[in-house]
Design a protein around this motif. Sequence first.
Motif, PDB file in Angstrom:
ATOM      1  N   GLY A  61       0.792  -1.225  -0.126  1.00  0.00           N
ATOM      2  CA  GLY A  61       0.060   0.154  -0.055  1.00  0.00           C
ATOM      3  C   GLY A  61       0.911   1.276  -0.138  1.00  0.00           C
ATOM      4  N   ARG A  62       1.886   1.300  -0.640  1.00  0.00           N
ATOM      5  CA  ARG A  62       2.739   2.375  -0.675  1.00  0.00           C
ATOM      6  C   ARG A  62       3.327   2.835  -2.003  1.00  0.00           C
ATOM      7  N   CYS A  63       3.469   4.097  -2.248  1.00  0.00           N
ATOM      8  CA  CYS A  63       4.230   4.458  -3.477  1.00  0.00           C
ATOM      9  C   CYS A  63       5.794   4.571  -3.199  1.00  0.00           C
ATOM     10  N   LEU A  64       6.405   3.929  -3.846  1.00  0.00           N
ATOM     11  CA  LEU A  64       8.134   3.911  -3.806  1.00  0.00           C
ATOM     12  C   LEU A  64       8.593   4.469  -5.079  1.00  0.00           C
ATOM     13  N   GLY A  65       9.317   5.528  -4.897  1.00  0.00           N
ATOM     14  CA  GLY A  65      10.016   5.999  -6.086  1.00  0.00           C
ATOM     15  C   GLY A  65      11.518   6.070  -6.155  1.00  0.00           C
TER      16      GLY A  65
ATOM     17  N   ARG B  28      16.520  17.966  -7.360  1.00  0.00           N
ATOM     18  CA  ARG B  28      15.973  16.567  -7.336  1.00  0.00           C
ATOM     19  C   ARG B  28      15.060  16.489  -8.387  1.00  0.00           C
ATOM     20  N   GLU B  29      15.097  15.466  -9.028  1.00  0.00           N
ATOM     21  CA  GLU B  29      13.862  14.953  -9.908  1.00  0.00           C
ATOM     22  C   GLU B  29      13.572  13.548  -9.756  1.00  0.00           C
ATOM     23  N   THR B  30      12.206  13.568  -9.723  1.00  0.00           N
ATOM     24  CA  THR B  30      11.642  11.977  -9.487  1.00  0.00           C
ATOM     25  C   THR B  30      11.730  11.393 -10.828  1.00  0.00           C
ATOM     26  N   ILE B  31      12.425  10.239 -11.019  1.00  0.00           N
ATOM     27  CA  ILE B  31      12.614   9.437 -12.270  1.00  0.00           C
ATOM     28  C   ILE B  31      11.971   8.195 -12.564  1.00  0.00           C
ATOM     29  N   ALA B  32      11.371   7.552 -11.530  1.00  0.00           N
ATOM     30  CA  ALA B  32      10.719   6.334 -11.694  1.00  0.00           C
ATOM     31  C   ALA B  32       9.948   6.179 -10.337  1.00  0.00           C
ATOM     32  N   GLN B  33       8.911   5.713 -10.349  1.00  0.00           N
ATOM     33  CA  GLN B  33       8.028   5.331  -9.093  1.00  0.00           C
ATOM     34  C   GLN B  33       7.130   4.032  -9.589  1.00  0.00           C
ATOM     35  N   ILE B  34       6.745   3.325  -8.373  1.00  0.00           N
ATOM     36  CA  ILE B  34       6.039   1.954  -8.560  1.00  0.00           C
ATOM     37  C   ILE B  34       4.975   1.831  -7.302  1.00  0.00           C
ATOM     38  N   ASN B  35       3.830   1.255  -7.549  1.00  0.00           N
ATOM     39  CA  ASN B  35       3.076   1.042  -6.387  1.00  0.00           C
ATOM     40  C   ASN B  35       3.350  -0.309  -5.782  1.00  0.00           C
ATOM     41  N   THR B  36       3.711  -0.427  -4.472  1.00  0.00           N
ATOM     42  CA  THR B  36       4.068  -1.663  -3.892  1.00  0.00           C
ATOM     43  C   THR B  36       2.770  -2.638  -4.304  1.00  0.00           C
ATOM     44  N   GLY B  37       3.185  -3.850  -4.622  1.00  0.00           N
ATOM     45  CA  GLY B  37       2.402  -4.891  -4.796  1.00  0.00           C
ATOM     46  C   GLY B  37       1.477  -4.849  -6.091  1.00  0.00           C
ATOM     47  N   GLY B  38       1.815  -3.673  -6.825  1.00  0.00           N
ATOM     48  CA  GLY B  38       0.911  -3.679  -8.117  1.00  0.00           C
ATOM     49  C   GLY B  38       2.011  -3.379  -9.320  1.00  0.00           C
ATOM     50  N   ARG B  39       1.409  -3.062 -10.341  1.00  0.00           N
ATOM     51  CA  ARG B  39       2.377  -3.124 -11.830  1.00  0.00           C
ATOM     52  C   ARG B  39       2.614  -1.664 -12.163  1.00  0.00           C
ATOM     53  N   ASN B  40       1.743  -0.892 -11.719  1.00  0.00           N
ATOM     54  CA  ASN B  40       1.878   0.267 -12.170  1.00  0.00           C
ATOM     55  C   ASN B  40       3.167   1.214 -11.951  1.00  0.00           C
TER      56      ASN B  40
END
Length: 125
Positions: A31-35, A45-57
Amino acid sequence: HVQLVESGGGSVQAGQSLRLSCKLSGSHFDGRCLGWVRQAPGKMRETIAQINTGGRNTFYSDSVKGRFTISQVVAERTIYLQLDSLKPEDSAMYYCATRSGFCPERLMTIGEYFYWGQGTQVTVS
């Protein structure tokens, strides 16, 4: 108390690859967003990638799309960032960051992340 520990940085030549890892402890992984966020000297700083834990997005910045891949191993409470076809302009400190709740349908801004790791340096020559 959320803790994020990155590893895997190093010095490589242009065109080579690295794999960064980020292990989360101290709180739930689901249930987290990790990036992954990077900061080059003299730049923001720039966000370059992110993923939902347990998901595929997954979401990527235009600067890394097609070259970097974010992934996760839930059992290890770890996310990874595969860096391929590295360029000198990819040289930066790479940070792992997270917040509770899933990622929005866009890249998160750095101000939206609550917890940060200490960073791992990537240098491409």
